[in-house]
Design an enzyme around this catalytic site. Structure first.
Site, PDB file in Angstrom:
ATOM      1  N   CYS A   2     112.872  -1.786 -18.346  1.00 15.43           N
ATOM      2  CA  CYS A   2     113.022  -2.224 -19.606  1.00 15.43           C
ATOM      3  C   CYS A   2     114.382  -1.532 -19.487  1.00 15.43           C
ATOM      4  O   CYS A   2     115.035  -0.953 -19.180  1.00 15.43           O
ATOM      5  CB  CYS A   2     112.205  -1.116 -19.789  1.00 15.43           C
ATOM      6  SG  CYS A   2     110.240  -0.410 -18.789  1.00 15.43           S
ATOM      7  N   ARG A  28     115.414  -7.812 -19.575  1.00 17.67           N
ATOM      8  CA  ARG A  28     115.017  -6.695 -18.415  1.00 17.67           C
ATOM      9  C   ARG A  28     113.399  -6.373 -18.123  1.00 17.67           C
ATOM     10  O   ARG A  28     113.338  -6.296 -17.976  1.00 17.67           O
ATOM     11  CB  ARG A  28     116.375  -5.493 -19.142  1.00 17.67           C
ATOM     12  CG  ARG A  28     117.483  -5.317 -18.975  1.00 17.67           C
ATOM     13  CD  ARG A  28     118.311  -4.681 -19.790  1.00 17.67           C
ATOM     14  NE  ARG A  28     117.502  -2.902 -18.575  1.00 17.67           N
ATOM     15  CZ  ARG A  28     118.741  -2.452 -17.687  1.00 17.67           C
ATOM     16  NH1 ARG A  28     119.481  -3.192 -16.978  1.00 17.67           N
ATOM     17  NH2 ARG A  28     117.699  -1.636 -16.781  1.00 17.67           N
ATOM     18  N   TRP A  74     108.745  -3.443 -19.334  1.00 13.28           N
ATOM     19  CA  TRP A  74     108.125  -4.450 -18.691  1.00 13.28           C
ATOM     20  C   TRP A  74     107.345  -3.697 -17.512  1.00 13.28           C
ATOM     21  O   TRP A  74     107.696  -2.401 -17.359  1.00 13.28           O
ATOM     22  CB  TRP A  74     109.178  -4.552 -17.375  1.00 13.28           C
ATOM     23  CG  TRP A  74     108.909  -5.673 -16.004  1.00 13.28           C
ATOM     24  CD1 TRP A  74     108.512  -6.726 -16.505  1.00 13.28           C
ATOM     25  CD2 TRP A  74     108.349  -5.537 -14.931  1.00 13.28           C
ATOM     26  NE1 TRP A  74     107.307  -7.492 -15.087  1.00 13.28           N
ATOM     27  CE2 TRP A  74     108.057  -6.401 -14.396  1.00 13.28           C
ATOM     28  CE3 TRP A  74     109.080  -4.415 -13.866  1.00 13.28           C
ATOM     29  CZ2 TRP A  74     108.136  -6.444 -12.941  1.00 13.28           C
ATOM     30  CZ3 TRP A  74     108.414  -3.728 -12.950  1.00 13.28           C
ATOM     31  CH2 TRP A  74     108.078  -5.012 -12.258  1.00 13.28           C
ATOM     32  N   ASN A 100     112.829   4.193 -18.982  1.00 12.32           N
ATOM     33  CA  ASN A 100     112.327   3.804 -18.344  1.00 12.32           C
ATOM     34  C   ASN A 100     112.837   4.188 -17.108  1.00 12.32           C
ATOM     35  O   ASN A 100     113.288   5.421 -17.024  1.00 12.32           O
ATOM     36  CB  ASN A 100     114.213   3.059 -18.977  1.00 12.32           C
ATOM     37  CG  ASN A 100     114.639   1.124 -17.297  1.00 12.32           C
ATOM     38  OD1 ASN A 100     113.131   1.635 -16.599  1.00 12.32           O
ATOM     39  ND2 ASN A 100     115.182   1.247 -16.803  1.00 12.32           N
ATOM     40  N   GLY A 101     112.177   3.715 -15.986  1.00 11.75           N
ATOM     41  CA  GLY A 101     112.015   4.410 -15.175  1.00 11.75           C
ATOM     42  C   GLY A 101     110.543   5.163 -14.817  1.00 11.75           C
ATOM     43  O   GLY A 101     109.667   4.591 -15.588  1.00 11.75           O
ATOM     44  N   GLU A 482     115.364 -20.965  -1.435  1.00 14.77           N
ATOM     45  CA  GLU A 482     115.810 -20.383  -2.828  1.00 14.77           C
ATOM     46  C   GLU A 482     115.253 -20.993  -3.601  1.00 14.77           C
ATOM     47  O   GLU A 482     114.637 -20.858  -4.760  1.00 14.77           O
ATOM     48  CB  GLU A 482     117.028 -20.198  -2.405  1.00 14.77           C
ATOM     49  CG  GLU A 482     118.090 -19.209  -3.834  1.00 14.77           C
ATOM     50  CD  GLU A 482     117.569 -18.718  -4.777  1.00 14.77           C
ATOM     51  OE1 GLU A 482     116.745 -17.871  -4.271  1.00 14.77           O
ATOM     52  OE2 GLU A 482     117.725 -18.658  -5.777  1.00 14.77           O
ATOM     53  N   LYS A 486     112.826 -20.573  -6.906  1.00 17.33           N
ATOM     54  CA  LYS A 486     113.011 -20.759  -7.807  1.00 17.33           C
ATOM     55  C   LYS A 486     112.604 -21.751  -9.236  1.00 17.33           C
ATOM     56  O   LYS A 486     111.554 -21.299 -10.246  1.00 17.33           O
ATOM     57  CB  LYS A 486     114.506 -21.755  -8.238  1.00 17.33           C
ATOM     58  CG  LYS A 486     115.916 -20.991  -7.544  1.00 17.33           C
ATOM     59  CD  LYS A 486     116.745 -20.428  -8.998  1.00 17.33           C
ATOM     60  CE  LYS A 486     115.709 -18.467  -9.134  1.00 17.33           C
ATOM     61  NZ  LYS A 486     116.380 -18.090  -8.097  1.00 17.33           N
ATOM     62  N   GLU A 489     109.061 -19.061  -9.884  1.00 18.10           N
ATOM     63  CA  GLU A 489     108.908 -17.882 -11.011  1.00 18.10           C
ATOM     64  C   GLU A 489     109.187 -18.675 -12.086  1.00 18.10           C
ATOM     65  O   GLU A 489     108.819 -17.915 -13.370  1.00 18.10           O
ATOM     66  CB  GLU A 489     110.294 -16.959 -10.195  1.00 18.10           C
ATOM     67  CG  GLU A 489     111.529 -18.004  -9.889  1.00 18.10           C
ATOM     68  CD  GLU A 489     112.979 -16.247  -9.785  1.00 18.10           C
ATOM     69  OE1 GLU A 489     112.512 -15.632 -10.254  1.00 18.10           O
ATOM     70  OE2 GLU A 489     113.560 -16.446  -9.416  1.00 18.10           O
ATOM     71  N   HIS A 505     102.676 -26.196  13.427  1.00 16.58           N
ATOM     72  CA  HIS A 505     102.291 -24.714  13.034  1.00 16.58           C
ATOM     73  C   HIS A 505     101.416 -23.927  11.932  1.00 16.58           C
ATOM     74  O   HIS A 505     101.147 -23.095  11.329  1.00 16.58           O
ATOM     75  CB  HIS A 505     103.207 -23.674  13.337  1.00 16.58           C
ATOM     76  CG  HIS A 505     103.872 -24.117  14.158  1.00 16.58           C
ATOM     77  ND1 HIS A 505     103.569 -24.488  16.092  1.00 16.58           N
ATOM     78  CD2 HIS A 505     105.634 -24.273  14.234  1.00 16.58           C
ATOM     79  CE1 HIS A 505     104.597 -24.674  16.858  1.00 16.58           C
ATOM     80  NE2 HIS A 505     106.101 -24.645  16.003  1.00 16.58           N
ATOM     81  N   LYS A 609     114.422  -8.801 -15.393  1.00 12.76           N
ATOM     82  CA  LYS A 609     116.284  -9.319 -14.713  1.00 12.76           C
ATOM     83  C   LYS A 609     115.731  -8.350 -13.187  1.00 12.76           C
ATOM     84  O   LYS A 609     116.851  -9.286 -12.122  1.00 12.76           O
ATOM     85  CB  LYS A 609     116.930  -9.501 -15.650  1.00 12.76           C
ATOM     86  CG  LYS A 609     118.036  -9.468 -14.577  1.00 12.76           C
ATOM     87  CD  LYS A 609     118.539 -11.493 -14.520  1.00 12.76           C
ATOM     88  CE  LYS A 609     119.942 -11.699 -14.047  1.00 12.76           C
ATOM     89  NZ  LYS A 609     119.459 -13.131 -12.998  1.00 12.76           N
TER      90      LYS A 609
HETATM   91  C1  AGP Z   1     115.756 -14.248  -8.332  1.00  7.32           C
HETATM   92  O1  AGP Z   1     115.349 -15.175  -9.412  1.00  7.32           O
HETATM   93  C2  AGP Z   1     114.541 -13.482  -8.795  1.00  7.32           C
HETATM   94  N1  AGP Z   1     114.814 -12.784 -10.646  1.00  7.32           N
HETATM   95  C3  AGP Z   1     114.095 -11.920  -8.311  1.00  7.32           C
HETATM   96  O2  AGP Z   1     113.819 -12.370  -7.153  1.00  7.32           O
HETATM   97  C4  AGP Z   1     115.919 -11.407  -8.308  1.00  7.32           C
HETATM   98  O3  AGP Z   1     116.918 -11.883  -7.356  1.00  7.32           O
HETATM   99  C5  AGP Z   1     115.686 -10.346  -6.996  1.00  7.32           C
HETATM  100  O4  AGP Z   1     115.171  -9.482  -7.855  1.00  7.32           O
HETATM  101  C6  AGP Z   1     116.656  -8.987  -6.945  1.00  7.32           C
HETATM  102  O5  AGP Z   1     117.564  -8.386  -8.007  1.00  7.32           O
HETATM  103  P1  AGP Z   1     119.050  -7.950  -7.150  1.00  7.32           P
HETATM  104  O6  AGP Z   1     119.935  -9.183  -6.863  1.00  7.32           O
HETATM  105  O7  AGP Z   1     119.507  -8.551  -8.974  1.00  7.32           O
HETATM  106  O8  AGP Z   1     118.958  -6.924  -6.431  1.00  7.32           O
END
Ligand code: AGP
Length: 614
Positions: A2, A28, A74, A100-101, A482, A486, A489, A505, A609
């Protein structure tokens, strides 16, 4: 994860400053938000949805407050609802708290407080905090709110960044413990103080900042000459070490771009230049500035990361081979930290993280540190928890990455990892090859942007499909992972990244007209022909393919493609840097597919994020 903020300033600016700060931290977490202001009473306004919706609720309220707190959520404990949104208050609404936490012992505390007559309104772990402060405030019965605040903190177990206000106190009380970040910002005239989860909320008002450490409490009050006081939980004062806050507003605004994600994709020619800088020319500085006293005989490089950052680590696995004599293992941090890994003192363990706040990566790094390994970080966010724990390593200097889907951080991470190989192997031929590659890389990335319209067109043509395979071999396997991440998500479509050789497989059972396969096929290496065979296996089952390749003609000669297939031709570059080129069409494909589907690419549903909770 958050975003929390507290403001103590002047001229009735609290509402506007806090809303603006929340907007900058919305990446966030953005399922709900709320604010609280202290005047005669505590005014609390909350909202499910985005900050702009909360702003509408506040439009009718007179701008008279100088003290306030805010939160963008979040959800971790408790569903997304207005009740569960922060701030949370005690029963007589004299105390408001944002957090936050995670409070790990919240169930036990809730039970104890209920036995003492406290009623709860929400399902959150956070709500125990205002009630606990209230309990100590009334028990002490001496009007010492700071003592009540500190006594309550001592009962909490978990990770937290907390900001609290009391209706009778012209003060803001803050505390940090565990992996939840908190920064203190001070304006030039020291008459405006902001405390927030992220530096982005400080830019434009605060000239200087201090990153709070574990177990630190800050009391913000005009009673203090500098406007605040930092102390530990026992009340011992802690020296402040303020440093400049960048004025770079442009870095945190979209400029002419519709979305941060597109801006950050387009920034990559420059962010690669910054990541590489003079590092490849002066590898010796890495030994002095970045990884001092590194053991001479490194036989194993362990890379700890999550998500996209882990994909960058997987690319590095293909950089190190029998020729380098170094084993490179990319470990998923959330697995590594619990599997009781075998670690040796001469293991070189690096955490890769854009935010530098990812809880699993931080915990895994601390485990390696406890085992006596030499640790480091490859991080984008300066001064973040992972950077501080590592205490050495390399910053990406890619600038703030606001879009939840990581793009420029990934390519900068890969660039730094190729330099790390040069540093560890000191192979003159490789170093020269890398220098030549870096000299042409930014312009070759620019070339990919010239086919953006083609990629956008492909995105629109495939956006009706529900599931996708992303396939590659060798160094292009992590690129496939990757590309799939992308895509999934931000389009919310099922997209699976897989080693192309593994398709037969099992996953080949998925192939049909409704399941496009996106292949990454580059470089004339031992994987090329095998990947061509995998493409033919898909075509022979009437599957559709989209192929990112650096050799369109070779593909055409193969003759297996039909008019429903697409080739995205990218510039050729040395194999070690090809993931940086090959990922960009995949970033754009995901971006335009999600835009065509009407989704918010910068704030995809359910995501945040940086995941600072487990
Ligand atoms: C990537 O597009 C995602 N937002 C997520 O997988 C991110 O890479 C992951 O949470 C790691 O975050 P960081 O690089 O800030 O540690």
């Amino acid at each position: 994860m958050c975003g929390i903020i507290g403001y103590y300033g002047k001229d009735g600016k609290a509402i506007d400053v806090i809303l603006n700060g929340l907007k900058r931290m919305e990446y966030r977490g953005y399922d709900s938000a709320g604010v609280a202001f202290s005047d005669e009473n505590i005014l609390v306004v909350k909202n499910v949805g985005r900050i702009k919706d909360l702003e509408s609720k506040l439009n009718g309220i007179e701008r008279i407050f100088d003290i306030g707190i805010g939160h963008t959520r979040w959800a971790t404990h408790g569903k997304v609802s207005e009740e569960n949104a922060h701030p949370h208050t005690n029963m007589d609404e004299t105390i408001a708290v944002v957090h936050n936490g995670i409070i790990e012992n919240h169930a036990e505390l809730r039970k104890q407080l209920k036995e003492k007559g406290y009623n709860f309104k929400t399902e959150t772990d956070t709500e125990v905090i205002p009630h606990l402060i209230d309990f100590h405030y009334k028990k002490n019965n001496d009007g010492d709110f700071k003592k009540a605040f500190t006594d309550a903190l001592k009962e909490l177990i978990g990770a937290y960044a907390i900001v609290a206000i009391h209706k009778d106190e012209n003060r803001i009380y803050c505390a940090k413990f565990g992996s939840s970040p908190l920064r203190l910002g001070v304006s030039k005239s020291k008459d405006e103080i902001i405390v927030a989860s992220d530096r982005l909320a400080l830019i434009g008002i605060c000239e200087e900042e201090q990153i709070l450490e574990n177990g630190e409490i800050v009391v913000i009050s005009k009673d203090y000459e500098k406007g605040y006081n930092i102390e530990d939980f026992e009340g011992f004062e802690i020296e402040d070490i303020l440093r400049k806050v960048p004025k770079d507003i442009e870095a945190i605004t979209k400029g002419e771009y519709e979305d941060f994600m597109l801006k950050e994709i387009r920034e990559q020619p420059n962010t690669i230049r910054t990541a590489v800088g003079g590092r490849i020319e002066h590898l010796e500085t890495l030994a002095i500035d970045n990884f001092p006293d590194l053991p001479r005989e490194i036989s194993r490089l362990i890379l700890l990361a999550c998500g996209t950052s882990w994909h960058a680590g997987k690319v590095a696995e293909y950089l190190f081979d029998e020729k380098t004599g170094i084993v490179c293992q990319a470990e998923i941090a959330s697995e590594f930290r619990y599997k009781r890994p075998v670690l040796f003192p001469n293991d070189f363990v690096i955490a890769i993280s854009q935010s530098g706040e990812t809880a699993d990566t931080l915990a895994a790094l601390k485990l390696a540190k406890e085992k006596g390994c030499y640790i480091g970080g490859i991080v984008n966010s300066v001064g973040s928890s992972i950077a501080q724990t590592a205490a050495k390593g390399v910053y990406l200097h890619a600038g703030p990455e606001i879009g939840v889907a990581s793009t420029k951080a990934f390519t900068s991470q890969v660039a730094v990892l190729t330099i790390l190989k040069a540093f560890l192997t000191n192979d003159d031929n490789y170093i020269k090859k890398l220098k030549d590659g870096f000299s042409e890389l930014p312009s070759k990335i620019e070339e990919v942007f010239k086919i953006e319209e083609q990629i956008k067109d492909i995105a629109e043509r495939i956006s009706g499909f529900e599931r996708f395979l992303f396939l590659g071999r060798g160094i292009n396997y992590p690129v496939a992972l990757e590309g799939a991440l992308k895509f999934k998500e931000i389009t919310y479509r099922l997209a699976e990244g897989y080693p192309a050789g593994e398709m037969k497989h099992g996953p080949i059972a998925l192939i049909d007209r409704e399941t496009p396969s996106i292949f990454i096929l580059s470089g004339k290496n031992e994987y090329y022909e095998k990947t061509m065979s995998n493409i033919q296996e898909v075509k022979s089952r009437d599957g559709r393919v989209i192929i990112v390749t650096d050799d369109k003609e070779a593909l055409r000669k193969n003759g297996c493609l039909t008019k429903t297939d697409f080739i995205i031709e990218v510039p050729r570059i040395i194999e070690e840097l090809s993931p940086i080129i090959n990922v960009i069409p995949l970033q754009l494909l995901a971006y335009y597919s999600a835009k065509f589907l009407g989704w918010d690419v910068d704030k995809p549903r359910n995501l945040a994020k940086s995941v600072t909770v487990e």
